[in-house]
Design a protein around this motif. Structure first.
Motif, PDB file in Angstrom:
ATOM      1  N   PRO A 184      14.460  -1.529 -12.061  1.00 41.48           N
ATOM      2  CA  PRO A 184      15.885  -1.533 -12.595  1.00 41.48           C
ATOM      3  C   PRO A 184      15.838  -2.160 -14.000  1.00 41.48           C
ATOM      4  O   PRO A 184      15.564  -3.235 -14.038  1.00 41.48           O
ATOM      5  N   SER A 185      16.466  -1.578 -14.963  1.00 40.23           N
ATOM      6  CA  SER A 185      16.757  -2.259 -16.433  1.00 40.23           C
ATOM      7  C   SER A 185      17.699  -1.545 -17.058  1.00 40.23           C
ATOM      8  O   SER A 185      18.152  -0.247 -16.646  1.00 40.23           O
ATOM      9  N   LEU A 186      18.111  -2.058 -18.245  1.00 40.26           N
ATOM     10  CA  LEU A 186      19.168  -1.489 -19.025  1.00 40.26           C
ATOM     11  C   LEU A 186      18.661  -0.704 -20.113  1.00 40.26           C
ATOM     12  O   LEU A 186      19.437  -0.427 -21.080  1.00 40.26           O
ATOM     13  N   HIS A 187      17.447  -0.421 -20.169  1.00 38.35           N
ATOM     14  CA  HIS A 187      16.853   0.634 -21.216  1.00 38.35           C
ATOM     15  C   HIS A 187      16.903   1.982 -20.407  1.00 38.35           C
ATOM     16  O   HIS A 187      16.929   2.332 -19.355  1.00 38.35           O
ATOM     17  N   THR A 188      17.061   2.738 -21.288  1.00 38.65           N
ATOM     18  CA  THR A 188      16.894   4.213 -21.102  1.00 38.65           C
ATOM     19  C   THR A 188      15.516   4.784 -20.729  1.00 38.65           C
ATOM     20  O   THR A 188      14.547   4.402 -21.230  1.00 38.65           O
ATOM     21  N   VAL A 189      15.729   5.627 -19.465  1.00 40.33           N
ATOM     22  CA  VAL A 189      14.671   6.175 -18.903  1.00 40.33           C
ATOM     23  C   VAL A 189      14.704   7.816 -18.760  1.00 40.33           C
ATOM     24  O   VAL A 189      15.868   7.997 -18.181  1.00 40.33           O
ATOM     25  N   GLY A 190      13.894   8.599 -19.046  1.00 30.23           N
ATOM     26  CA  GLY A 190      14.235   9.908 -18.924  1.00 30.23           C
ATOM     27  C   GLY A 190      13.240  10.880 -19.387  1.00 30.23           C
ATOM     28  O   GLY A 190      12.028  10.523 -19.570  1.00 30.23           O
ATOM     29  N   TYR A 191      13.403  12.090 -19.327  1.00 29.85           N
ATOM     30  CA  TYR A 191      12.638  13.298 -19.602  1.00 29.85           C
ATOM     31  C   TYR A 191      11.142  13.385 -19.059  1.00 29.85           C
ATOM     32  O   TYR A 191      10.040  13.223 -19.427  1.00 29.85           O
ATOM     33  N   PRO A 192      11.057  13.037 -17.480  1.00 28.40           N
ATOM     34  CA  PRO A 192       9.826  12.878 -16.840  1.00 28.40           C
ATOM     35  C   PRO A 192       9.087  14.406 -16.686  1.00 28.40           C
ATOM     36  O   PRO A 192       9.798  15.310 -16.797  1.00 28.40           O
ATOM     37  N   SER A 193       7.713  14.232 -16.789  1.00 27.22           N
ATOM     38  CA  SER A 193       6.912  15.414 -16.377  1.00 27.22           C
ATOM     39  C   SER A 193       5.827  15.000 -15.384  1.00 27.22           C
ATOM     40  O   SER A 193       5.397  13.632 -15.655  1.00 27.22           O
ATOM     41  N   PHE A 194       5.058  15.746 -14.819  1.00 29.20           N
ATOM     42  CA  PHE A 194       4.031  15.494 -13.643  1.00 29.20           C
ATOM     43  C   PHE A 194       2.811  16.075 -13.944  1.00 29.20           C
ATOM     44  O   PHE A 194       2.756  17.031 -14.272  1.00 29.20           O
ATOM     45  N   SER A 195       1.671  15.306 -14.186  1.00 28.98           N
ATOM     46  CA  SER A 195       0.300  15.971 -14.388  1.00 28.98           C
ATOM     47  C   SER A 195      -0.599  14.954 -13.628  1.00 28.98           C
ATOM     48  O   SER A 195      -0.704  13.807 -13.832  1.00 28.98           O
ATOM     49  N   GLY A 196      -1.642  15.638 -12.568  1.00 27.84           N
ATOM     50  CA  GLY A 196      -2.419  14.751 -12.205  1.00 27.84           C
ATOM     51  C   GLY A 196      -1.863  14.011 -11.088  1.00 27.84           C
ATOM     52  O   GLY A 196      -1.134  14.631 -10.029  1.00 27.84           O
ATOM     53  N   ASP A 197      -2.179  12.734 -11.213  1.00 28.60           N
ATOM     54  CA  ASP A 197      -1.479  11.848 -10.198  1.00 28.60           C
ATOM     55  C   ASP A 197      -0.443  10.998 -11.147  1.00 28.60           C
ATOM     56  O   ASP A 197       0.036   9.785 -10.674  1.00 28.60           O
ATOM     57  N   SER A 198      -0.123  11.054 -12.171  1.00 28.60           N
ATOM     58  CA  SER A 198       0.775  10.636 -13.169  1.00 28.60           C
ATOM     59  C   SER A 198       1.895  11.241 -13.616  1.00 28.60           C
ATOM     60  O   SER A 198       1.956  12.451 -13.785  1.00 28.60           O
ATOM     61  N   ILE A 199       3.010  10.365 -13.753  1.00 27.97           N
ATOM     62  CA  ILE A 199       4.421  10.756 -14.418  1.00 27.97           C
ATOM     63  C   ILE A 199       4.404  10.179 -15.895  1.00 27.97           C
ATOM     64  O   ILE A 199       4.351   9.019 -15.920  1.00 27.97           O
ATOM     65  N   PHE A 200       4.722  10.933 -16.705  1.00 28.55           N
ATOM     66  CA  PHE A 200       4.939  10.872 -18.050  1.00 28.55           C
ATOM     67  C   PHE A 200       6.422  11.010 -18.700  1.00 28.55           C
ATOM     68  O   PHE A 200       7.208  11.967 -18.018  1.00 28.55           O
ATOM     69  N   PHE A 201       6.834   9.838 -19.147  1.00 28.95           N
ATOM     70  CA  PHE A 201       8.197   9.781 -19.676  1.00 28.95           C
ATOM     71  C   PHE A 201       8.401   9.199 -20.972  1.00 28.95           C
ATOM     72  O   PHE A 201       7.799   8.522 -21.267  1.00 28.95           O
ATOM     73  N   THR A 202       9.846   9.395 -21.306  1.00 26.47           N
ATOM     74  CA  THR A 202      10.229   8.347 -22.268  1.00 26.47           C
ATOM     75  C   THR A 202      11.062   7.425 -22.058  1.00 26.47           C
ATOM     76  O   THR A 202      12.174   7.357 -21.150  1.00 26.47           O
ATOM     77  N   ALA A 203      10.746   6.316 -22.494  1.00 27.19           N
ATOM     78  CA  ALA A 203      11.699   4.886 -22.303  1.00 27.19           C
ATOM     79  C   ALA A 203      11.743   3.976 -23.420  1.00 27.19           C
ATOM     80  O   ALA A 203      11.048   4.074 -24.346  1.00 27.19           O
ATOM     81  N   SER A 204      12.876   3.192 -23.194  1.00 25.06           N
ATOM     82  CA  SER A 204      13.062   2.367 -24.512  1.00 25.06           C
ATOM     83  C   SER A 204      12.782   0.817 -24.231  1.00 25.06           C
ATOM     84  O   SER A 204      13.609  -0.135 -24.646  1.00 25.06           O
ATOM     85  N   TYR A 205      11.898   0.575 -23.385  1.00 24.08           N
ATOM     86  CA  TYR A 205      11.491  -0.768 -22.751  1.00 24.08           C
ATOM     87  C   TYR A 205      11.204  -1.859 -23.846  1.00 24.08           C
ATOM     88  O   TYR A 205      11.731  -3.027 -23.777  1.00 24.08           O
ATOM     89  N   ASP A 206      10.840  -1.258 -25.319  1.00 25.16           N
ATOM     90  CA  ASP A 206      10.341  -2.237 -26.254  1.00 25.16           C
ATOM     91  C   ASP A 206      11.447  -2.244 -27.521  1.00 25.16           C
ATOM     92  O   ASP A 206      11.005  -2.456 -28.405  1.00 25.16           O
ATOM     93  N   GLY A 207      12.710  -1.636 -27.137  1.00 25.59           N
ATOM     94  CA  GLY A 207      13.480  -1.321 -28.314  1.00 25.59           C
ATOM     95  C   GLY A 207      13.362   0.251 -29.096  1.00 25.59           C
ATOM     96  O   GLY A 207      14.350   0.548 -29.821  1.00 25.59           O
ATOM     97  N   ASN A 208      12.408   0.654 -28.819  1.00 23.76           N
ATOM     98  CA  ASN A 208      12.224   2.182 -29.357  1.00 23.76           C
ATOM     99  C   ASN A 208      11.946   3.269 -28.355  1.00 23.76           C
ATOM    100  O   ASN A 208      11.161   2.936 -27.362  1.00 23.76           O
ATOM    101  N   ASP A 209      12.233   4.591 -28.414  1.00 16.95           N
ATOM    102  CA  ASP A 209      11.925   5.393 -27.397  1.00 16.95           C
ATOM    103  C   ASP A 209      10.444   5.863 -27.464  1.00 16.95           C
ATOM    104  O   ASP A 209      10.337   6.622 -28.429  1.00 16.95           O
ATOM    105  N   ASP A 210       9.520   5.253 -26.762  1.00 23.88           N
ATOM    106  CA  ASP A 210       8.194   5.765 -26.608  1.00 23.88           C
ATOM    107  C   ASP A 210       7.862   6.436 -25.271  1.00 23.88           C
ATOM    108  O   ASP A 210       8.676   6.500 -24.305  1.00 23.88           O
TER     109      ASP A 210
END
Length: 258
Positions: A184-210
């Motif tokens: 859990p963190s105060l960063h935004t997390v969202g727009y996940p997608s799934f492929s293979g055994d991995s989940i791809f998503f957008t998060a602002s962990y380092d100050g930018n939405d990457d």
């Protein structure tokens, strides 16, 4: 150049994608791009929710509606569009549904439902008629965000707690149990997608939405982009990563070797 947004790209085949497109000169519509050529599928109904899900020739999204008498009472209902025929069907009525996600076989979908107490629920619905098959309530005042199917019984979903902390969770549609994937963190997390055994998503962990991905097999988190502007809606097509990048000319599609 006219500011144009390309949003929510999804793979149809090895060389084709479907996405939502709008600009300062045109209202939102659904398009297919195949071998570099673009074709318009259908106009999008008025919606308060920028979102689309695609599986097996079907697009699911939500459309805005008002009460026939009390115009200040509004609704958000799920619409299913057949990309072959161009016909769409509104499968719910007078609901408050958001971010529907189609299952791998396309026969069911999961969507966030907001009840009269402004609490969120996950509803598993039949794609044909909108019948609610199962409901899962958010616990302790938490809030469900952007559910996506991992397989027929499991979802990846963002859960925001009352204190604002947010993380990704693997949630079972069988018993409603959830397993945290990211802390859990105060960063935004969202727009996940799934492929293979991995989940791809957008998060602002380092100050930018990457864009990040979480490997379920390795139980590790990786960062894929490091841009000056936001990166959103990632998905994998063959051996490439496709996403929308914020630019001065709008949200533009990017494609890189994964």
């Amino acid at each position: 150049h006219t500011v144009t947004h390309y949003q929510f790209p999804k793979a149809i085949s090895a060389d084709s994608i479907v996405y939502q497109k709008e600009s300062y000169r045109s209202i939102p519509a659904f398009y297919i791009q195949s071998n570099g050529k673009e074709k318009k599928l259908a106009q999008k109904s008025i919606s308060s929710d920028d979102w689309l899900s695609y599986k097996n020739g079907k697009i699911a999204y939500t459309a805005f509606a008002t009460h026939p008498r009390w115009s200040l009472t509004d609704f958000s209902d799920i619409v299913v569009l057949d990309i072959q025929s161009g016909k769409e069907k509104r499968i719910t009525r007078k609901g408050r549904y958001f971010t529907p996600s189609l299952s791998p076989d396309g026969t069911t979908m999961v969507s966030v439902f907001i009840n009269d107490a402004i609490q969120t629920e996950l509803h598993l619905l039949n794609t044909l008629d909108g019948t609610v098959v199962k409901k899962i309530n958010a616990r302790d005042g938490s809030y469900f965000v952007h559910p996506q199917f991992v397989d027929s019984t499991q979802l990846v979903v963002g859960i925001r707690q009352q204190d604002g902390g947010m993380n990704l969770n693997l949630l079972s549609m069988v018993d409603g149990s959830s397993t945290p994937l990211t802390p859990p963190s105060l960063h935004t997390v969202g727009y996940p997608s799934f492929s293979g055994d991995s989940i791809f998503f957008t998060a602002s962990y380092d100050g930018n939405d990457d864009i990040y991905y979480y490997s379920l097999g390795q139980k590790k988190l990786y960062r894929l982009t490091s841009a000056q502007t936001g990166s959103y809606y990632p998905f994998v097509q063959q051996d490439s990563l496709v996403w929308s990048q914020f630019t001065a000319n709008g949200m533009q599609l990017n494609k890189r070797n994964l």
